[in-house]
Design an enzyme around this catalytic site. Structure first.
Site, PDB file in Angstrom:
ATOM      1  N   SER A 166     -10.809   0.380   3.168  1.00  0.00           N
ATOM      2  CA  SER A 166     -10.138   0.244   4.465  1.00  0.00           C
ATOM      3  C   SER A 166      -9.597   1.592   4.906  1.00  0.00           C
ATOM      4  O   SER A 166      -8.869   2.238   4.156  1.00  0.00           O
ATOM      5  CB  SER A 166      -8.956  -0.727   4.350  1.00  0.00           C
ATOM      6  OG  SER A 166      -9.424  -1.979   3.926  1.00  0.00           O
ATOM      7  N   ARG A 206       0.833  -1.222   0.000  1.00  0.00           N
ATOM      8  CA  ARG A 206       0.000   0.000   0.000  1.00  0.00           C
ATOM      9  C   ARG A 206       0.861   1.263   0.000  1.00  0.00           C
ATOM     10  O   ARG A 206       0.551   2.257   0.667  1.00  0.00           O
ATOM     11  CB  ARG A 206      -0.959   0.055   1.199  1.00  0.00           C
ATOM     12  CG  ARG A 206      -2.047  -0.949   1.253  1.00  0.00           C
ATOM     13  CD  ARG A 206      -2.935  -0.976   0.005  1.00  0.00           C
ATOM     14  NE  ARG A 206      -3.497  -2.291  -0.061  1.00  0.00           N
ATOM     15  CZ  ARG A 206      -2.900  -3.322  -0.671  1.00  0.00           C
ATOM     16  NH1 ARG A 206      -1.801  -3.145  -1.350  1.00  0.00           N
ATOM     17  NH2 ARG A 206      -3.435  -4.500  -0.657  1.00  0.00           N
ATOM     18  N   GLU A 220      -4.929   4.712   5.644  1.00  0.00           N
ATOM     19  CA  GLU A 220      -4.587   4.364   4.256  1.00  0.00           C
ATOM     20  C   GLU A 220      -4.882   5.516   3.285  1.00  0.00           C
ATOM     21  O   GLU A 220      -4.100   5.777   2.375  1.00  0.00           O
ATOM     22  CB  GLU A 220      -5.370   3.111   3.841  1.00  0.00           C
ATOM     23  CG  GLU A 220      -4.997   2.628   2.454  1.00  0.00           C
ATOM     24  CD  GLU A 220      -5.907   1.516   1.966  1.00  0.00           C
ATOM     25  OE1 GLU A 220      -5.835   0.407   2.520  1.00  0.00           O
ATOM     26  OE2 GLU A 220      -6.686   1.760   1.031  1.00  0.00           O
TER      27      GLU A 220
HETATM   28  C1  LIG Z   1     -15.573   0.657  -1.285  1.00  0.00           C
HETATM   29  C2  LIG Z   1     -14.088   0.791  -1.484  1.00  0.00           C
HETATM   30  C3  LIG Z   1     -13.288  -0.334  -1.583  1.00  0.00           C
HETATM   31  C4  LIG Z   1     -11.901  -0.233  -1.781  1.00  0.00           C
HETATM   32  N1  LIG Z   1     -11.150  -1.358  -1.865  1.00  0.00           N
HETATM   33  C5  LIG Z   1      -9.808  -1.277  -2.050  1.00  0.00           C
HETATM   34  C6  LIG Z   1      -9.010  -2.465  -2.163  1.00  0.00           C
HETATM   35  O1  LIG Z   1      -9.507  -3.575  -2.122  1.00  0.00           O
HETATM   36  N2  LIG Z   1      -7.677  -2.323  -2.330  1.00  0.00           N
HETATM   37  C7  LIG Z   1      -7.074  -1.093  -2.412  1.00  0.00           C
HETATM   38  O2  LIG Z   1      -5.840  -1.052  -2.576  1.00  0.00           O
HETATM   39  N3  LIG Z   1      -7.807   0.038  -2.322  1.00  0.00           N
HETATM   40  C8  LIG Z   1      -9.141  -0.014  -2.141  1.00  0.00           C
HETATM   41  N4  LIG Z   1      -9.892   1.129  -2.033  1.00  0.00           N
HETATM   42  C9  LIG Z   1      -9.226   2.444  -2.087  1.00  0.00           C
HETATM   43  C10 LIG Z   1      -9.256   3.122  -3.470  1.00  0.00           C
HETATM   44  O3  LIG Z   1     -10.297   2.635  -4.255  1.00  0.00           O
HETATM   45  C11 LIG Z   1      -7.949   2.935  -4.233  1.00  0.00           C
HETATM   46  O4  LIG Z   1      -6.880   3.463  -3.503  1.00  0.00           O
HETATM   47  C12 LIG Z   1      -7.995   3.617  -5.621  1.00  0.00           C
HETATM   48  O5  LIG Z   1      -6.850   3.299  -6.351  1.00  0.00           O
HETATM   49  C13 LIG Z   1      -8.117   5.125  -5.532  1.00  0.00           C
HETATM   50  O6  LIG Z   1      -8.364   5.601  -6.848  1.00  0.00           O
HETATM   51  P1  LIG Z   1      -9.005   7.033  -7.078  1.00  0.00           P
HETATM   52  O7  LIG Z   1      -8.918   7.329  -8.530  1.00  0.00           O
HETATM   53  O8  LIG Z   1     -10.348   7.078  -6.473  1.00  0.00           O
HETATM   54  O9  LIG Z   1      -7.976   7.937  -6.254  1.00  0.00           O
HETATM   55  P2  LIG Z   1      -8.327   9.316  -5.547  1.00  0.00           P
HETATM   56  O10 LIG Z   1      -9.135   9.047  -4.321  1.00  0.00           O
HETATM   57  O11 LIG Z   1      -8.870  10.274  -6.513  1.00  0.00           O
HETATM   58  O12 LIG Z   1      -6.878   9.775  -5.078  1.00  0.00           O
HETATM   59  C14 LIG Z   1      -6.211   9.065  -4.056  1.00  0.00           C
HETATM   60  C15 LIG Z   1      -4.790   9.612  -3.894  1.00  0.00           C
HETATM   61  O13 LIG Z   1      -4.044   9.351  -5.076  1.00  0.00           O
HETATM   62  C16 LIG Z   1      -3.626  10.574  -5.672  1.00  0.00           C
HETATM   63  N5  LIG Z   1      -3.791  10.404  -7.121  1.00  0.00           N
HETATM   64  C17 LIG Z   1      -4.904   9.971  -7.774  1.00  0.00           C
HETATM   65  N6  LIG Z   1      -4.660   9.885  -9.093  1.00  0.00           N
HETATM   66  C18 LIG Z   1      -3.376  10.283  -9.259  1.00  0.00           C
HETATM   67  C19 LIG Z   1      -2.524  10.434 -10.386  1.00  0.00           C
HETATM   68  N7  LIG Z   1      -2.945  10.124 -11.617  1.00  0.00           N
HETATM   69  N8  LIG Z   1      -1.247  10.873 -10.196  1.00  0.00           N
HETATM   70  C20 LIG Z   1      -0.794  11.173  -8.957  1.00  0.00           C
HETATM   71  N9  LIG Z   1      -1.557  11.059  -7.852  1.00  0.00           N
HETATM   72  C21 LIG Z   1      -2.830  10.622  -8.001  1.00  0.00           C
HETATM   73  C22 LIG Z   1      -4.497  11.663  -5.096  1.00  0.00           C
HETATM   74  O14 LIG Z   1      -3.829  12.901  -5.090  1.00  0.00           O
HETATM   75  C23 LIG Z   1      -4.709  11.122  -3.701  1.00  0.00           C
HETATM   76  O15 LIG Z   1      -3.592  11.411  -2.901  1.00  0.00           O
HETATM   77  C24 LIG Z   1     -11.292   1.055  -1.853  1.00  0.00           C
HETATM   78  C25 LIG Z   1     -12.104   2.201  -1.755  1.00  0.00           C
HETATM   79  C26 LIG Z   1     -13.490   2.078  -1.582  1.00  0.00           C
HETATM   80  C27 LIG Z   1     -14.340   3.301  -1.485  1.00  0.00           C
END
Ligand SMILES: Cc1cc2nc3c(=O)[nH]c(=O)nc-3n(C[C@H](O)[C@H](O)[C@H](O)COP(=O)(O)OP(=O)(O)OC[C@H]3O[C@@H](n4cnc5c(N)ncnc54)[C@H](O)[C@@H]3O)c2cc1C
Length: 350
Positions: free
Chosen positions: A236, A162, A342
């Protein structure tokens, strides 16, 4: 095209938690060229927050005093059999579907994870025995310190559990595209205990594994569903603590001394692979006396999963973080180990 900046845009609707105040400036970009233009504009002189699906974001009720950039560049390009280049704003689940439809193994266990492809390297997204570090062969990113796009090989990404270089040096990097190399016709990964039990004797292919994972995730409200308040979370909230041998011994001693368990062997723990030990945060939380379904006003703990903190509707980030601190402190009192959040916390201290 002229750059379009908006002012005081509420961030809550862009997050899966549905929490967070306004960004002072806001822009949506659909191409890398537009992103570079935005980054070289005077609006980007102060703090910049880039985001995709908002599924790992906890934004202060006061909002973000800077420029929020919503990454919307889409597209999956096939580079060769099993090799794809995916633009940062592509929804992750579409990438999984694309691979599974072609019988390419490598990300079938990552079905149902919300958010965009560009965010997957940030915290080395993982679930059910797979993580993206196993299949990423390159990351294209804007290096903000040099103002240019670079291509990083997996070693340069410094992936960990992570975690990655992008998360540790978050103001320096914006991921614009990710290259994945999957295994055409390869066997799916059925390594995680819970998944193995569900698929026992079925000889499932990648599509079958994807379905089974989605089923498991739905049962835990780990798939975003507008009709399921237990899924209004960031997934999480805490990572599983990974500690040294000495610290691991202390955690187990704490548990025995506090009569949480009667013998050291009852504390679940795993080899983290680097001589360190990983404890399941959900177990620590439950044994510290925090139950599923706990409520604190309009926020609470999911009724399906102790690791997911949820906005029941009408909650605030302040209340959510108070609950998170309560959980962190209870676990620290009982086990002497401090849980680490996280998600990315924006404009708040924890
Ligand atoms: C119901 C649920 C279940 C989930 N299950 C999991 C799981 O099983 N495993 C897991 O690992 N995660 C899980 N997550 C967490 C999340 O989905 C992941 O971390 C996902 O990759 C975040 O993507 P996002 O586009 O929504 O990121 P965002 O929430 O938009 O951004 C998250 C972070 O990444 C940065 N960021 C986003 N895109 C970029 C980019 N292109 N370049 C640089 N920085 C960037 C942002 O600045 C921020 O700091 C879960 C979340 C939810 C709500």
């Amino acid at each position: 095209m002229a750059l379009q900046f908006q002012t005081d845009v509420l961030l809550a609707p862009y997050t899966t938690l549905g929490l967070g105040g306004p960004a002072r400036r806001f822009a949506r970009v659909d191409s890398e060229a537009a992103l570079l233009d935005v980054l070289s504009s005077p609006e980007a002189d102060g703090p910049v927050l880039v985001f995709g699906g908002g599924s790992n974001l906890v934004v202060a009720d006061e909002g973000f005093d800077g420029l929020a950039v919503h990454l919307g560049m889409r597209g999956i390009e096939t580079l060769g059999e099993g090799r794809i280049r995916v633009r940062a704003g592509e929804p992750w689940d579409r990438v999984v579907d694309f691979a599974v439809e072609r019988g390419w193994a490598g990300i079938e266990c990552l079905a149902g994870i919300p958010g965009c492809a560009g965010a997957t390297p940030i915290q080395n997204v993982g679930a059910y025995g797979q993580e993206v570090a196993q299949v990423i062969t390159a990351v294209e990113a804007i290096d903000r310190s040099r103002g240019e796009t670079v291509r990083l090989d997996p070693a340069a990404c410094a992936f960990e559990y992570r975690d990655s270089r992008f998360k540790r040096e978050r103001d320096q990097w914006i991921v614009t595209a990710v290259e994945f190399t999957l295994r055409p016709g390869g066997a799916p990964t059925v390594a995680y205990g819970e998944l193995r039990r569900v698929l026992e004797g079925q000889g499932a292919d990648v599509a079958g594994v994807r379905e089974a994972v989605l089923g498991l995730r739905r049962r835990k409200s780990m798939v975003v569903d507008a009709t399921d308040p237990d899924s209004r979370s960031v997934g999480s909230f805490f990572t599983n603590p990974v500690v040294s041998d000495d610290e691991a011994r202390r955690v187990v001693e704490h548990a025995v001394r506090g009569r949480i368990v009667s013998a050291p062997g009852e504390v679940p723990r795993y080899e983290a692979g680097d001589g360190r030990t990983k404890f399941p945060a959900a177990w620590l939380i439950e044994r510290a006396g925090i139950s599923k379904g706990l409520r604190r006003g309009c926020v609470g703990v999911s009724s399906k999963h102790t690791l997911a903190l949820i906005n029941l509707g009408g909650g605030t980030t302040r209340a959510l973080l108070e609950l998170a601190r309560e959980i962190r402190d209870r676990v620290e009192d009982e086990f002497g180990v401090r849980l680490v959040p996280e998600p990315r916390l924006v404009g708040v201290r924890f």
